[in-house]
Enzyme design. Structure first.
Site, PDB file in Angstrom:
ATOM      1  N   ASP A 190     -11.113  32.038  18.987  1.00  0.00           N
ATOM      2  CA  ASP A 190     -12.067  32.645  18.042  1.00  0.00           C
ATOM      3  C   ASP A 190     -12.959  33.703  18.668  1.00  0.00           C
ATOM      4  O   ASP A 190     -13.124  33.779  19.883  1.00  0.00           O
ATOM      5  CB  ASP A 190     -12.928  31.556  17.386  1.00  0.00           C
ATOM      6  CG  ASP A 190     -13.740  30.763  18.401  1.00  0.00           C
ATOM      7  OD1 ASP A 190     -13.217  30.467  19.493  1.00  0.00           O
ATOM      8  OD2 ASP A 190     -14.908  30.436  18.116  1.00  0.00           O
ATOM      9  N   HIS A 234     -20.690  37.662  25.696  1.00  0.00           N
ATOM     10  CA  HIS A 234     -21.521  37.825  24.498  1.00  0.00           C
ATOM     11  C   HIS A 234     -22.339  39.118  24.534  1.00  0.00           C
ATOM     12  O   HIS A 234     -23.220  39.309  23.705  1.00  0.00           O
ATOM     13  CB  HIS A 234     -22.451  36.621  24.253  1.00  0.00           C
ATOM     14  CG  HIS A 234     -21.713  35.337  23.986  1.00  0.00           C
ATOM     15  ND1 HIS A 234     -22.257  34.275  23.305  1.00  0.00           N
ATOM     16  CD2 HIS A 234     -20.452  34.946  24.299  1.00  0.00           C
ATOM     17  CE1 HIS A 234     -21.374  33.291  23.225  1.00  0.00           C
ATOM     18  NE2 HIS A 234     -20.267  33.671  23.834  1.00  0.00           N
ATOM     19  N   ARG A 285     -14.627  23.031  40.382  1.00  0.00           N
ATOM     20  CA  ARG A 285     -15.257  21.979  41.186  1.00  0.00           C
ATOM     21  C   ARG A 285     -15.272  20.681  40.385  1.00  0.00           C
ATOM     22  O   ARG A 285     -15.274  20.717  39.151  1.00  0.00           O
ATOM     23  CB  ARG A 285     -16.687  22.380  41.552  1.00  0.00           C
ATOM     24  CG  ARG A 285     -17.514  22.680  40.318  1.00  0.00           C
ATOM     25  CD  ARG A 285     -18.896  23.184  40.658  1.00  0.00           C
ATOM     26  NE  ARG A 285     -19.767  22.086  41.020  1.00  0.00           N
ATOM     27  CZ  ARG A 285     -20.984  22.260  41.556  1.00  0.00           C
ATOM     28  NH1 ARG A 285     -21.436  23.468  41.788  1.00  0.00           N
ATOM     29  NH2 ARG A 285     -21.743  21.235  41.859  1.00  0.00           N
ATOM     30  N   GLU A 341     -14.251  27.688  18.973  1.00  0.00           N
ATOM     31  CA  GLU A 341     -15.003  27.201  20.131  1.00  0.00           C
ATOM     32  C   GLU A 341     -16.475  27.567  20.034  1.00  0.00           C
ATOM     33  O   GLU A 341     -17.337  26.830  20.502  1.00  0.00           O
ATOM     34  CB  GLU A 341     -14.414  27.784  21.431  1.00  0.00           C
ATOM     35  CG  GLU A 341     -14.941  27.120  22.703  1.00  0.00           C
ATOM     36  CD  GLU A 341     -16.350  27.545  23.086  1.00  0.00           C
ATOM     37  OE1 GLU A 341     -17.115  26.676  23.554  1.00  0.00           O
ATOM     38  OE2 GLU A 341     -16.705  28.729  22.900  1.00  0.00           O
ATOM     39  N   GLU A 342     -16.758  28.725  19.406  1.00  0.00           N
ATOM     40  CA  GLU A 342     -18.125  29.271  19.415  1.00  0.00           C
ATOM     41  C   GLU A 342     -19.010  28.576  18.379  1.00  0.00           C
ATOM     42  O   GLU A 342     -19.428  29.171  17.395  1.00  0.00           O
ATOM     43  CB  GLU A 342     -18.091  30.782  19.162  1.00  0.00           C
ATOM     44  CG  GLU A 342     -17.355  31.585  20.223  1.00  0.00           C
ATOM     45  CD  GLU A 342     -18.155  31.759  21.516  1.00  0.00           C
ATOM     46  OE1 GLU A 342     -19.279  31.239  21.601  1.00  0.00           O
ATOM     47  OE2 GLU A 342     -17.634  32.423  22.426  1.00  0.00           O
TER      48      GLU A 342
HETATM   49 ZN   LIG Z   1     -18.730  32.391  24.122  1.00  0.00          ZN
HETATM   50 ZN   LIG Z   2     -16.002  31.610  25.505  1.00  0.00          ZN
END
Ligand SMILES: [Zn+2]
Ligand SMILES: [Zn+2]
Length: 399
Positions: A81, A367, A178, A138-139
């Site tokens: 997305d 962003h 990690r 995801e956002e």
């Molecule tokens: Zn993002």
């Molecule tokens: Zn992202």
């Protein structure tokens, strides 16, 4: 660079063109219809078994190795997305849509997973099954959770899961991974204060919710300073305040609202902050004769890499980019990531892929309205993902 990277590099022009096409056509969470269709078409053209509509607009593909005798399986995940923001770039592949932009590089993530799928389907040099997870939303939409709730891990095999995110400022050719925390849990807090409105020249006849908000803002800062252990990490940020009207200098409003976010890595710290806020909000309001309520929403959990899989991912990264290019000590980010939902279900690791500057220029961070994914890292990221599957499920050596 390792053989998978060199193999995938031969397709660079094709995948860079795909990435730019996705960049030009960004889609928001759960609206990734065009993106999902392109992913499905590419998979179909490669003869790769897949299903669409998993977690609404997600796509899941299966590639089997030359043998599956090991019974093992690996999940590789990319997000698809874009963001609700205006792009400020002028290049030919800039967003075609007002107010939508691939400002986080998920166009690149989708492209790299498709390139890995092609490589794995052509070579099949592993013993087991690879599940390729193209995730929506995801956002802020928790698309990862939507896929899990749609039976992702019951319907498709994945003993362990891996994902990566491009990382501006980390040099091209480097991979950071990690054990332990990579990204924080993200919670939203909304505080609604109710007092008694009235004339600003006669405040004794009012209960001023703005004054209560002021005390709450100050008190909330004491939670991290005086309740959380100095050895733990946490953020309490009150980022929005709404009360009254700028044109009404002498009107004490009846209500005020504060909105902010809490970021933590440990569930115990998260619980403590929520509990402290829940005590503070009504009590401080009561001290002024007002009332206040707290709405505390847990949005994304912390992204925590499991120890064995993170060390394995670092080892694989070393084989892909050279051991000297694996970064083991990159600080965790207080940002958040919904791959965390998958890591709550399966062991695995989330890595950062060096993306250097963007478009040959200085590094715009994620962003940023001038951000662009760096196409030169496509073979590296795709090669790393493919290598995780090959190395986790190696073919038996010939007798
Ligand atoms: Zn993002
Ligand atoms: Zn992202």
């Amino acid at each position: 660079m390792s053989p998978p990277v060199e193999h995938i590099r031969r397709w660079h022009d094709e995948f860079a063109a795909l990435r730019r096409d996705l960049h030009a056509h960004p889609e928001l969470g759960f609206e990734e219809h065009r993106t999902a269709r392109i992913v499905a078409e590419r998979l179909a053209a490669l003869g790769i078994e897949h299903q669409t509509g998993v977690g609404r607009t997600g796509v899941v593909a299966i590639v089997r190795g030359l043998t599956t005798a090991s019974g093992r399986s690996v999940g590789l995940r990319a997000d698809m997305d874009a963001l609700p923001m205006q792009e400020d770039n002028a290049f030919a592949h800039r967003s075609r849509y007002d107010g939508r932009m691939h400002g986080c590089g998920h166009d690149g993530h989708t492209t790299m997973l498709l390139a890995a799928a092609r490589y794995l389907a052509e070579t099949r040099a592993f013993d087991g099954t690879v599940t390729l997870i193209f995730q929506p939303g995801e956002e802020g939409y928790a698309g990862g959770r939507a896929m899990i709730e749609d039976g992702l891990f019951e319907r498709f095999p994945a003993d362990q899961v891996y994902a990566l995110h491009n990382w501006p400022g980390l040099a091209v050719g480097k991979i950071a991974v990690r054990p332990g925390p990579m990204m924080a849990a993200a919670d939203r807090i909304t505080i609604n204060i109710t007092g008694k409105g009235g004339h600003g020249a006669h405040p004794h006849r009012t209960i001023d919710p703005v004054l209560v908000a002021g005390h709450l803002i100050t008190a909330a800062q004491s939670i991290v300073a005086r309740t959380v252990s100095p050895l733990d990490n946490a953020v309490v940020s009150l980022c929005a305040m709404n009360a009254g009207h700028p044109g009404a200098m002498s009107v004490v409003p009846r209500t005020a609202q504060l909105v902010g976010t809490v970021r933590t890595f440990k569930p115990t710290v998260q619980d403590t902050i929520q509990a402290r806020l829940a005590e503070m909000v009504p009590s401080i309001a009561a001290a002024f004769g007002a009332t206040a309520t707290l709405v505390y929403e847990r949005l994304y959990p912390a992204t925590i890499n499991t120890t064995f899989e993170a060390q394995f991912a670092a080892d694989v990264a070393g084989r892909v980019v050279g051991r000297e290019n694996v970064v083991h000590d990159l600080d965790p980010s207080m940002g958040s990531e919904d791959f965390s939902f998958m890591l709550q279900q399966r062991p695995g690791a989330y890595a950062r892929l060096g993306q250097g500057g963007t478009g040959g220029g200085p590094a715009c961070f994620l962003h940023d309205s001038r951000y662009d994914f760096n196409d030169s890292v496509i073979p590296i990221g795709a090669g790393y993902l493919a290598s995780l599957a090959e190395r986790a499920m190696p073919l038996a050596a010939p007798a």
